[in-house]
Design a protein around this motif. Structure first.
Motif, PDB file in Angstrom:
ATOM      1  N   ASP A 172     -23.922 113.494  44.237  1.00  0.00           N
ATOM      2  CA  ASP A 172     -22.599 113.996  44.650  1.00  0.00           C
ATOM      3  C   ASP A 172     -22.753 115.098  45.690  1.00  0.00           C
ATOM      4  O   ASP A 172     -22.023 115.164  46.677  1.00  0.00           O
ATOM      5  N   GLU A 173     -23.703 115.990  45.411  1.00  0.00           N
ATOM      6  CA  GLU A 173     -23.877 117.126  46.295  1.00  0.00           C
ATOM      7  C   GLU A 173     -24.385 116.671  47.670  1.00  0.00           C
ATOM      8  O   GLU A 173     -23.931 117.153  48.702  1.00  0.00           O
ATOM      9  N   ARG A 174     -25.287 115.720  47.655  1.00  0.00           N
ATOM     10  CA  ARG A 174     -25.766 115.156  48.914  1.00  0.00           C
ATOM     11  C   ARG A 174     -24.619 114.551  49.727  1.00  0.00           C
ATOM     12  O   ARG A 174     -24.505 114.749  50.930  1.00  0.00           O
ATOM     13  N   GLN A 175     -23.775 113.797  49.025  1.00  0.00           N
ATOM     14  CA  GLN A 175     -22.640 113.162  49.701  1.00  0.00           C
ATOM     15  C   GLN A 175     -21.689 114.227  50.253  1.00  0.00           C
ATOM     16  O   GLN A 175     -21.184 114.104  51.371  1.00  0.00           O
ATOM     17  N   ALA A 176     -21.490 115.285  49.470  1.00  0.00           N
ATOM     18  CA  ALA A 176     -20.586 116.355  49.917  1.00  0.00           C
ATOM     19  C   ALA A 176     -21.110 117.001  51.201  1.00  0.00           C
ATOM     20  O   ALA A 176     -20.352 117.258  52.134  1.00  0.00           O
ATOM     21  N   ASP A 204     -20.532 114.706  54.126  1.00  0.00           N
ATOM     22  CA  ASP A 204     -19.143 114.770  54.586  1.00  0.00           C
ATOM     23  C   ASP A 204     -18.900 116.035  55.417  1.00  0.00           C
ATOM     24  O   ASP A 204     -18.208 115.999  56.429  1.00  0.00           O
ATOM     25  N   ILE A 205     -19.475 117.144  54.941  1.00  0.00           N
ATOM     26  CA  ILE A 205     -19.302 118.394  55.687  1.00  0.00           C
ATOM     27  C   ILE A 205     -19.920 118.274  57.073  1.00  0.00           C
ATOM     28  O   ILE A 205     -19.335 118.687  58.072  1.00  0.00           O
ATOM     29  N   ARG A 206     -21.101 117.649  57.118  1.00  0.00           N
ATOM     30  CA  ARG A 206     -21.771 117.467  58.414  1.00  0.00           C
ATOM     31  C   ARG A 206     -20.859 116.693  59.380  1.00  0.00           C
ATOM     32  O   ARG A 206     -20.682 117.074  60.533  1.00  0.00           O
ATOM     33  N   THR A 207     -20.288 115.615  58.890  1.00  0.00           N
ATOM     34  CA  THR A 207     -19.386 114.796  59.714  1.00  0.00           C
ATOM     35  C   THR A 207     -18.169 115.608  60.158  1.00  0.00           C
ATOM     36  O   THR A 207     -17.782 115.584  61.328  1.00  0.00           O
ATOM     37  N   ASN A 208     -17.592 116.333  59.225  1.00  0.00           N
ATOM     38  CA  ASN A 208     -16.399 117.112  59.550  1.00  0.00           C
ATOM     39  C   ASN A 208     -16.697 118.255  60.510  1.00  0.00           C
ATOM     40  O   ASN A 208     -15.867 118.597  61.352  1.00  0.00           O
ATOM     41  N   GLN A 209     -17.881 118.838  60.372  1.00  0.00           N
ATOM     42  CA  GLN A 209     -18.251 119.903  61.307  1.00  0.00           C
ATOM     43  C   GLN A 209     -18.232 119.377  62.735  1.00  0.00           C
ATOM     44  O   GLN A 209     -17.728 120.030  63.649  1.00  0.00           O
ATOM     45  N   GLU A 210     -18.780 118.175  62.907  1.00  0.00           N
ATOM     46  CA  GLU A 210     -18.811 117.597  64.251  1.00  0.00           C
ATOM     47  C   GLU A 210     -17.403 117.381  64.781  1.00  0.00           C
ATOM     48  O   GLU A 210     -17.116 117.644  65.940  1.00  0.00           O
ATOM     49  N   LYS A 211     -16.542 116.919  63.897  1.00  0.00           N
ATOM     50  CA  LYS A 211     -15.137 116.711  64.301  1.00  0.00           C
ATOM     51  C   LYS A 211     -14.485 118.015  64.719  1.00  0.00           C
ATOM     52  O   LYS A 211     -13.798 118.096  65.733  1.00  0.00           O
ATOM     53  N   CYS A 251     -34.354 125.043  56.248  1.00  0.00           N
ATOM     54  CA  CYS A 251     -35.105 125.746  55.207  1.00  0.00           C
ATOM     55  C   CYS A 251     -36.545 125.260  55.173  1.00  0.00           C
ATOM     56  O   CYS A 251     -37.371 125.836  54.490  1.00  0.00           O
ATOM     57  N   GLY A 252     -36.835 124.192  55.866  1.00  0.00           N
ATOM     58  CA  GLY A 252     -38.200 123.691  55.903  1.00  0.00           C
ATOM     59  C   GLY A 252     -38.453 122.508  54.993  1.00  0.00           C
ATOM     60  O   GLY A 252     -39.496 121.875  55.079  1.00  0.00           O
ATOM     61  N   TYR A 253     -37.516 122.174  54.132  1.00  0.00           N
ATOM     62  CA  TYR A 253     -37.693 121.022  53.250  1.00  0.00           C
ATOM     63  C   TYR A 253     -37.072 119.794  53.904  1.00  0.00           C
ATOM     64  O   TYR A 253     -35.880 119.791  54.210  1.00  0.00           O
ATOM     65  N   GLU A 254     -37.887 118.762  54.069  1.00  0.00           N
ATOM     66  CA  GLU A 254     -37.387 117.594  54.779  1.00  0.00           C
ATOM     67  C   GLU A 254     -36.253 116.901  54.056  1.00  0.00           C
ATOM     68  O   GLU A 254     -35.403 116.275  54.678  1.00  0.00           O
ATOM     69  N   ASP A 255     -36.261 116.987  52.718  1.00  0.00           N
ATOM     70  CA  ASP A 255     -35.223 116.249  51.985  1.00  0.00           C
ATOM     71  C   ASP A 255     -34.042 117.137  51.611  1.00  0.00           C
ATOM     72  O   ASP A 255     -33.220 116.765  50.788  1.00  0.00           O
ATOM     73  N   CYS A 256     -33.943 118.303  52.200  1.00  0.00           N
ATOM     74  CA  CYS A 256     -32.824 119.194  51.866  1.00  0.00           C
ATOM     75  C   CYS A 256     -31.498 118.557  52.286  1.00  0.00           C
ATOM     76  O   CYS A 256     -31.362 118.113  53.415  1.00  0.00           O
ATOM     77  N   PRO A 257     -30.526 118.518  51.368  1.00  0.00           N
ATOM     78  CA  PRO A 257     -29.223 117.915  51.698  1.00  0.00           C
ATOM     79  C   PRO A 257     -28.471 118.669  52.785  1.00  0.00           C
ATOM     80  O   PRO A 257     -27.536 118.141  53.369  1.00  0.00           O
ATOM     81  N   MET A 258     -28.877 119.893  53.022  1.00  0.00           N
ATOM     82  CA  MET A 258     -28.162 120.678  54.041  1.00  0.00           C
ATOM     83  C   MET A 258     -28.752 120.520  55.439  1.00  0.00           C
ATOM     84  O   MET A 258     -28.236 121.099  56.389  1.00  0.00           O
ATOM     85  N   ASN A 259     -29.817 119.752  55.579  1.00  0.00           N
ATOM     86  CA  ASN A 259     -30.410 119.601  56.902  1.00  0.00           C
ATOM     87  C   ASN A 259     -29.370 119.096  57.901  1.00  0.00           C
ATOM     88  O   ASN A 259     -28.612 118.181  57.617  1.00  0.00           O
TER      89      ASN A 259
END
Ligand SMILES: [Zn+2]
Length: 181
Positions: free
Chosen positions: A88-92, A95-102, A122-130
């Motif tokens: 869920d958090e990854r998906q959220a 969505d934020i990433r997409t909306n930021q671009e908009k 943060c340096g972690y390749e799998d970080c959901p916030m990348n």
């Protein structure tokens, strides 16, 4: 007129009194209002949700803008009371990433100045916030999600190496023409 006390000390009734009358109060701060919902110890989770929903009726456009300005607060306020799985958090964040671009695209058309952003790293390749845009210098630029492998020594070391590299190559993604209405 002034409210003259911190939002995070308001009772539910006070929120409900001030929100519809917000134009009368010179110290009313919409982003501060949303942030306070995460800190206010006088409110139950149900009351926080109720206040949030009333706030949305008045300030939803500003709230949407929080995705750029303060994405962590946006996420936490959006998901108040919800049980979030890692997926869920990854998906959220996606969505934020997409909306930021908009938002960036829209605001650029307005030729206003908002400030400087860079991408979360943060340096972690799998970080959901990348790839999430973070205001430069903010604590979120290298902040790290709770389910990341903080106990992993190798990852820690890699992170510190990356930080050194990042400081050298720091570049701005956005440096122009964005502003909150
Ligand atoms: Zn991260």
């Amino acid at each position: 007129m002034k409210i003259d006390k911190p939002f995070n000390t308001l009772t539910k009734n006070e929120y409900l009194l001030y929100i519809p009358e917000h134009k009368k109060y010179s110290d009313f701060n919409t982003l501060g209002l949303y942030r306070s919902l995460l800190e206010n110890e006088k409110l139950s989770i149900e009351q926080k949700i109720e206040v949030r929903d009333i706030a949305h009726q008045n300030f939803f456009k500003t709230f949407e803008f929080l995705q750029l300005k303060d994405p962590r607060t946006y996420l936490e306020v959006s998901t108040l009371g919800q049980e979030m799985t890692v997926a869920d958090e990854r998906q959220a964040w996606e969505d934020i990433r997409t909306n930021q671009e908009k938002i960036i695209k829209e605001k650029k058309l307005n030729h206003r100045n908002f400030g400087q952003y860079s991408k979360h790293n943060c340096g972690y390749e799998d970080c959901p916030m990348n790839g999430i845009m973070i205001k430069e210098g903010s604590w979120m630029a290298e902040w790290h999600m709770r389910f990341d492998s903080d106990s992993n020594e190798y990852a820690k070391q890699e992170k510190s190496e990356r930080r050194k590299k990042d400081r050298k190559n720091k570049h701005q993604i956005i440096n122009e023409n964005l502003e909150l209405d």
